[in-house]
Design a protein around this motif. Structure first.
Motif, short mmCIF file in Angstrom:
data_model
loop_
_atom_site.label_atom_id
_atom_site.label_comp_id
_atom_site.label_asym_id
_atom_site.label_seq_id
_atom_site.Cartn_x
_atom_site.Cartn_y
_atom_site.Cartn_z
N LEU A 1 132.83 78.78 20.30
CA LEU A 1 133.78 78.24 21.25
C LEU A 1 134.30 76.84 21.23
CD1 LEU A 1 132.29 80.11 24.67
CD2 LEU A 1 134.31 80.77 22.90
N GLN A 2 133.34 76.12 20.58
CA GLN A 2 133.47 74.88 20.29
C GLN A 2 133.94 74.53 18.92
OE1 GLN A 2 133.53 72.60 23.01
NE2 GLN A 2 132.78 74.30 24.22
N GLY A 3 135.34 73.92 19.00
CA GLY A 3 135.99 73.44 17.68
C GLY A 3 136.30 74.68 16.78
N ALA A 4 136.24 76.05 17.32
CA ALA A 4 136.72 77.11 16.73
C ALA A 4 138.20 77.31 16.59
CB ALA A 4 136.56 78.38 17.30
N ALA A 5 138.72 77.75 15.55
CA ALA A 5 140.13 77.90 15.51
C ALA A 5 140.71 79.03 16.39
CB ALA A 5 140.71 78.14 14.15
N ALA A 6 141.72 78.57 17.13
CA ALA A 6 142.23 79.31 18.14
C ALA A 6 143.61 79.66 17.42
CB ALA A 6 142.50 78.66 19.46
N THR A 7 144.05 81.22 18.04
CA THR A 7 145.25 81.62 17.45
C THR A 7 146.30 80.67 18.31
OG1 THR A 7 144.41 83.89 17.35
CG2 THR A 7 146.76 83.77 17.26
N PRO A 8 147.52 80.26 17.60
CA PRO A 8 148.50 79.51 18.42
C PRO A 8 149.33 80.66 18.87
CG PRO A 8 149.02 79.41 16.31
CD PRO A 8 147.52 80.07 16.24
N ILE A 9 149.60 80.75 20.34
CA ILE A 9 150.63 81.48 20.81
C ILE A 9 151.59 80.89 21.53
CG2 ILE A 9 148.91 83.38 20.84
CD1 ILE A 9 148.82 82.98 23.94
N GLY A 10 152.57 81.52 22.22
CA GLY A 10 153.44 81.13 23.10
C GLY A 10 153.63 81.85 24.26
N ILE A 11 154.42 81.47 25.50
CA ILE A 11 154.78 82.39 26.47
C ILE A 11 155.86 83.37 26.10
CG2 ILE A 11 155.64 82.33 28.68
CD1 ILE A 11 154.50 79.84 29.41
N ASN A 12 156.78 82.91 25.58
CA ASN A 12 157.99 83.86 24.92
C ASN A 12 158.58 83.03 23.95
OD1 ASN A 12 160.84 84.64 25.29
ND2 ASN A 12 160.09 85.85 27.10
N CYS A 13 159.22 83.89 23.09
CA CYS A 13 159.92 83.38 21.69
C CYS A 13 161.04 82.58 22.32
CB CYS A 13 160.45 84.58 20.76
SG CYS A 13 159.04 85.16 19.80
N ARG A 14 161.66 82.85 23.28
CA ARG A 14 162.97 82.14 23.45
C ARG A 14 162.59 80.57 24.28
NH1 ARG A 14 167.09 85.57 23.52
NH2 ARG A 14 166.61 87.99 23.76
N ILE A 15 161.45 80.35 24.41
CA ILE A 15 160.87 79.00 24.76
C ILE A 15 160.06 78.61 23.99
CG2 ILE A 15 162.08 79.26 27.28
CD1 ILE A 15 159.18 79.53 28.28
#
Length: 468
Positions: free
Chosen positions: A422-436
């Protein structure tokens, strides 16, 4: 030869030339009365008149005789499939009449409908931005109910107390709940419960007939959901005053919104009866939120146990603050509950990089994931498919997926995070919605984001059509 009507086009041509019907008639060598008949589509146009129109007005007959009527009619039929027109949808005969007598009206209608769709799309994109346009979208029944539950942090003490009072002498054993509920409904309210075949209750799982004092349950329901439906009905009867009191404080005024809210409050009550607050929280902590174990322990479904975990918000006895999302195979969020301040929970769920969408390829398996939002906030999310009742063989694979999430600080309390750095692990970059979403180089982008103004470079093709 197919008859050709050109009435509206002929009228527009005459008006553009600033002529009367009599003046046009003289130029075409016909009577003014015949021009009037042509303009009102009461006569078809002959080849000779089409040639005269070309000679005197310079109009190619193809421009007025072949005007894409078929395509426009198809566009109209498509636009009228919008639920907005339910109950007022014209039939094909009416549409053909409008096409014949008012093609410009149809063109205007199609432009208006396209503008409506574009504006709706833009408003949805704006609404995905935290804090924007909430009053507009809370006007829908589902939105109004969601925001009411959100203001209460998905916790209703009055319903928790009412649920605790149901079994004053202690709840029956899990395997005795169904007969105990049937006995209570019959002894206290004169209501009988009957299990019926699917064909006798088509496309319906539960029907409460107040006139006959009878609850019908479809055999398509599994045992946990039969129990849940009975407690739901019990809540509508024995907890009516508490539910009505909450409705009166909800700020929801329209009839449909209040009805939706009443159903959700009765569902909350049912979950509180089947999963008593203190016992559920104690078992959840001891099992590190093993929702399969919790479902078995309390005789409920996996989804019901997940939903109940979001309500553990009593002052001084709070559980992990979860958010809950339920999505279908198309990626639509069909249910959400949020006891947190997480924008991902409030507005998100559509990002294709969120692994809840991948669970349909791994049915029944828990899929854990660390994710990071554009503002660098990180969450631990785990997801799994859930099966819905099946009425017939054509309705098989009626699956949905549920996702539960919390801030990464709470992840050590959850067993599904065991073995994940959990510490320093690579997290998947996501977003709320493609439009924003501001992630310009995302290889899963489906729309050009309104926040990205990078000019298009025609000499470069990136990972997607929007990365150029």
């Amino acid at each position: 030869m197919r008859k050709t009507f050109i009435g509206p086009h002929l009228r527009r041509l005459r008006q553009d030339a600033e002529e009367t019907q009599a003046q046009m008639a003289r130029r075409l060598g016909i009577s003014a009365a015949y021009v009037n008949l042509l303009e009102n589509n009461q006569r078809s146009v002959s080849v000779a008149i089409l040639l005269r129109l070309f000679e005197h007005y310079g109009v190619d007959w193809h421009d007025i005789a072949e005007d894409g009527a078929g395509a426009r009619l198809a566009d109209m039929r498509g636009a009228l499939q919008d639920p907005l027109f339910d109950g007022t949808r014209p039939d094909l005969h009416e549409l053909r009449g409008a096409q014949t007598h008012g093609p410009t009206v149809i063109e205007a209608f199609l432009r208006l409908h396209r503008a409506y769709m574009t504006t709706s799309d833009q408003l949805l994109a704006l609404a995905a931005q935290p804090g924007e346009l909430e009053p507009i979208f809370s006007a829908s029944p589902e939105g109004a109910v969601h925001h009411f539950f959100r203001r209460q942090r998905n916790h209703f003490p009055v319903l928790e107390q009412a649920a605790a009072d149901i079994w004053a002498e202690g709840p029956p054993a899990t395997d005795d709940l169904y007969p105990a509920l049937k006995a209570r409904l019959h002894a206290r309210h004169g209501i009988s419960v009957r299990l019926v075949q699917v064909n006798d209750l088509p496309r319906t799982l539960r029907q409460y007939d107040q006139t006959r004092a009878e609850v019908l349950l479809s055999e398509a329901l599994d045992h946990p959901n039969r129990v849940f439906q009975l407690v739901h009905v019990l809540g509508l009867i024995e907890c009516r005053d508490q539910i009505e009191g909450l409705l009166n404080t909800s700020g929801i005024d329209d009839k449909q919104g209040r009805a939706r809210c009443l159903v959700e409050l009765a569902n909350y009550f049912a979950a509180a009866v089947l999963m008593p607050y203190d016992a559920f929280l104690r078992e959840a902590r001891a099992s590190k939120y093993d929702f399969d174990h919790l479902a078995t322990r309390f005789g409920v479904s996996f989804e019901q146990a997940c939903h109940r975990a979001t309500t553990m918000q009593r002052e001084g006895a709070q559980g992990v603050p979860f958010f809950f999302l339920r999505v279908d195979k198309a990626g639509n969020v069909t249910k959400r509950f949020n006891a947190t301040d997480f924008h991902l929970a409030e507005y998100g769920g559509a990002c294709p990089k969120l692994d809840v969408h991948m669970t349909f390829r791994l049915p029944g398996r828990i899929v854990p994931q660390l994710v990071e939002m554009p503002d660098a906030s990180q969450y631990f999310v785990f997801a799994r498919t859930v099966d819905r009742p099946t009425f017939e063989r054509h309705g098989q694979d009626n699956r949905l997926a549920v996702a539960m999430g919390c801030t990464i600080q709470h992840a050590p309390e959850i067993g599904y995070a065991d073995g994940i750095a959990l510490q320093g692990a690579a997290a998947t970059p996501i977003g709320i919605n493609c439009r924003i979403c501001p992630r310009a180089s995302c290889d899963q982008r489906a729309h050009q984001a309104s926040v990205l103004k990078t000019p298009v470079d025609e000499s470069r093709r990136g990972a997607t059509r929007y990365d150029a």
